[in-house]
Design a protein around this motif. Sequence first.
Motif, PDB file in Angstrom:
ATOM      1  N   ALA A 388      37.207  39.974  27.721  1.00  0.00           N
ATOM      2  CA  ALA A 388      36.881  40.521  29.048  1.00  0.00           C
ATOM      3  C   ALA A 388      35.927  39.603  29.800  1.00  0.00           C
ATOM      4  N   LYS A 389      34.868  39.139  29.131  1.00  0.00           N
ATOM      5  CA  LYS A 389      33.897  38.253  29.796  1.00  0.00           C
ATOM      6  C   LYS A 389      34.557  36.928  30.190  1.00  0.00           C
ATOM      7  N   THR A 390      35.453  36.441  29.336  1.00  0.00           N
ATOM      8  CA  THR A 390      36.132  35.180  29.648  1.00  0.00           C
ATOM      9  C   THR A 390      37.022  35.341  30.875  1.00  0.00           C
ATOM     10  N   LYS A 391      37.750  36.437  30.914  1.00  0.00           N
ATOM     11  CA  LYS A 391      38.632  36.672  32.073  1.00  0.00           C
ATOM     12  C   LYS A 391      37.805  36.857  33.342  1.00  0.00           C
ATOM     13  N   GLU A 392      36.650  37.492  33.206  1.00  0.00           N
ATOM     14  CA  GLU A 392      35.768  37.690  34.358  1.00  0.00           C
ATOM     15  C   GLU A 392      35.276  36.350  34.888  1.00  0.00           C
ATOM     16  N   LEU A 393      34.844  35.470  33.980  1.00  0.00           N
ATOM     17  CA  LEU A 393      34.342  34.154  34.392  1.00  0.00           C
ATOM     18  C   LEU A 393      35.463  33.264  34.920  1.00  0.00           C
ATOM     19  N   ALA A 394      36.688  33.535  34.492  1.00  0.00           N
ATOM     20  CA  ALA A 394      37.834  32.775  34.977  1.00  0.00           C
ATOM     21  C   ALA A 394      38.338  33.313  36.317  1.00  0.00           C
ATOM     22  N   LYS A 395      37.570  34.249  36.907  1.00  0.00           N
ATOM     23  CA  LYS A 395      37.908  34.855  38.201  1.00  0.00           C
ATOM     24  C   LYS A 395      39.238  35.616  38.137  1.00  0.00           C
ATOM     25  N   GLY A 396      39.465  36.270  37.012  1.00  0.00           N
ATOM     26  CA  GLY A 396      40.672  37.076  36.863  1.00  0.00           C
ATOM     27  C   GLY A 396      40.584  38.367  37.652  1.00  0.00           C
ATOM     28  N   ASP A 397      41.699  39.087  37.707  1.00  0.00           N
ATOM     29  CA  ASP A 397      41.752  40.364  38.409  1.00  0.00           C
ATOM     30  C   ASP A 397      40.703  41.309  37.820  1.00  0.00           C
ATOM     31  N   PRO A 398      39.760  41.824  38.638  1.00  0.00           N
ATOM     32  CA  PRO A 398      38.708  42.705  38.113  1.00  0.00           C
ATOM     33  C   PRO A 398      39.248  43.920  37.370  1.00  0.00           C
ATOM     34  N   LYS A 399      40.387  44.436  37.806  1.00  0.00           N
ATOM     35  CA  LYS A 399      40.950  45.609  37.122  1.00  0.00           C
ATOM     36  C   LYS A 399      41.497  45.232  35.745  1.00  0.00           C
ATOM     37  N   GLU A 400      41.992  44.003  35.601  1.00  0.00           N
ATOM     38  CA  GLU A 400      42.424  43.540  34.283  1.00  0.00           C
ATOM     39  C   GLU A 400      41.220  43.332  33.362  1.00  0.00           C
ATOM     40  N   VAL A 401      40.119  42.894  33.942  1.00  0.00           N
ATOM     41  CA  VAL A 401      38.875  42.759  33.175  1.00  0.00           C
ATOM     42  C   VAL A 401      38.446  44.129  32.653  1.00  0.00           C
ATOM     43  N   VAL A 402      38.486  45.145  33.525  1.00  0.00           N
ATOM     44  CA  VAL A 402      38.115  46.505  33.115  1.00  0.00           C
ATOM     45  C   VAL A 402      39.054  47.005  32.016  1.00  0.00           C
ATOM     46  N   ALA A 403      40.345  46.677  32.122  1.00  0.00           N
ATOM     47  CA  ALA A 403      41.313  47.113  31.107  1.00  0.00           C
ATOM     48  C   ALA A 403      40.954  46.551  29.738  1.00  0.00           C
ATOM     49  N   LEU A 404      40.500  45.290  29.694  1.00  0.00           N
ATOM     50  CA  LEU A 404      40.078  44.700  28.426  1.00  0.00           C
ATOM     51  C   LEU A 404      38.831  45.404  27.882  1.00  0.00           C
ATOM     52  N   MET A 405      37.911  45.773  28.793  1.00  0.00           N
ATOM     53  CA  MET A 405      36.719  46.507  28.350  1.00  0.00           C
ATOM     54  C   MET A 405      37.090  47.914  27.881  1.00  0.00           C
ATOM     55  N   ASP A 406      38.128  48.504  28.469  1.00  0.00           N
ATOM     56  CA  ASP A 406      38.608  49.800  27.983  1.00  0.00           C
ATOM     57  C   ASP A 406      39.057  49.677  26.526  1.00  0.00           C
ATOM     58  N   SER A 407      39.752  48.582  26.206  1.00  0.00           N
ATOM     59  CA  SER A 407      40.187  48.349  24.821  1.00  0.00           C
ATOM     60  C   SER A 407      38.998  48.113  23.904  1.00  0.00           C
TER      61      SER A 407
END
Length: 568
Positions: A388-407
Amino acid sequence: MKKILILPLLLFFLIQGSMAQTPKWVEKAKRAVFSVVTYDKNDKMLNTGNGFFVSEDGLALSDYTLFKGAERAVVITSEGKQMPVSLILGANDMYDVIKFRVAITEKKVPALIVAKIAPAVGADAWMLPYSTQKSIACVTGKVKEVSKVAGEYHYYTLGMQMKDKMVRCPVMNAEGQVFGIAQKSSGIDTVTTCYAAGAAFAMSQKISALSLGDAALKKIGIRKGLPETEDQALVYLFMASSSLSGDDYEKLLDDFIRQFPANADGYLRRANYYAAKGKDDQTWYDKAVADFNQALKVAQKKDDVYYNIGKLMYAYQLSKPEKTYKDWTYDTALQNVRQAIAIDPLPIYIQMEGDILFAQQDYAGALAAYEKVNASNIASPATFFSAAKTKELAKGDPKEVVALMDSCIARCPQPITADFAPYLLERAQMNMNAGQPRNAMLDYDAYHTAVKGEVNDVFYYYREQAALKARQFQRALDDIVKAIEMNPTDLTYQAEHAVVNLRVGRYEEAIQILDNILKADPKYAEAYRLLGLCQIQLKKTDEACGNFKKAKELGDPNVDELITKYCK
């Protein structure tokens, strides 16, 4: 008068007769008996006594009392040679026995054979005293009683006379084998009765993986040996790493490598120990490299060695060294880890690959590695958080970041405990970034519950931010007031309090708060801007523009648009 002398004379001749009957094996066996001198922490003599060798390489037995409180000990052989006690190998304070190793100064020393079979009641027994004389007289007697100890071992009651200097001496059978360690007489009859702890029982004493916590062993300051099996010794090393001093731990690592020279773990652990000391002296890194090379030579699983080399170099670079040692870079660390993966692509190796790529800010590569780990059997809250943190720093879709944190949170114990509660704070912030303030509030509430309300002013400030964006104004007011109560000198909280009052139309309250801020800090630029906004709502445009101008003079970056809108 003659009759009176008969009994003493009879006892004298009986004792002399028993002392005179010396078996043939005594001459050789006596050389295995030695004197022991122990010293306290001030290097003052603590105790003196006896002991004896039971192996030609320096294994020996004596009693625990002799060593209790000792910081060092030496043995003195029948030939007058002094040798230091190097290791304690086991002890039992209840039966007063100890097993230890002597650092012998010769290729081998005379040693007694420990009897495998306990003597029967009524069997002959000989007590072999320590002596520096050529001739030696044994004390003879009979085995009066044999008791069971610890299931298969024995404790003996002997019918023989024993002098104080014979305590801790070996008690022998007719074949010249030692079966007991002489102990001090006690009870009513101390003239014709004494006792012996079984030599086989003393030999059974061992250092185990849990011996670091053994109360009896902790009362002896002399170094302890390692468990006899590799698995137990490795556990012992792990536990010792956090309880022993650096020097003692290094000696223990040396002992492990001597005892198990074909075990790569010993070299890896010592390499890590050396590397930890290399910050002040880089020659320690040279030693670490030598141990890594030796580990690669002896290891059956070379992938594990490559992984540990990469892991150490990664940790080394994370410490931000002023000058990098040789090729200990992230690139070299990655090269070693990928060598491990080429041999066996274990998820833990791929996790390390991701960590190194993350440190190099190769977020795409790191995310690809973490996704592989999350599809494996070691997926955990931590691995999904890394993704999740990696996707966030890679400027990924914020909702996809949240989905990873949900997991991530779905894999935490439910309900969430304090140990895992920080993940809730992380998801709360990610929800805010994804424009989902109500979900962020739920995460903050769950965190508050998980830590049983033990939060600080910063927590209330962040939850107030979420409540404000979620248009939960009363909750926002309550939380910012709580933050101010906990930290009344932080003007940021007071400015936020004014913002919430402004949002709900409580302009006079907001103005009062802002006036108080400016009394505390007349150069607080944001307070002038907020004061101007309140005055705009109260139709006091001229005063508002004056405050906007003041905010601009003090460097407020957000006031230009307001000046353009209301003051021109």
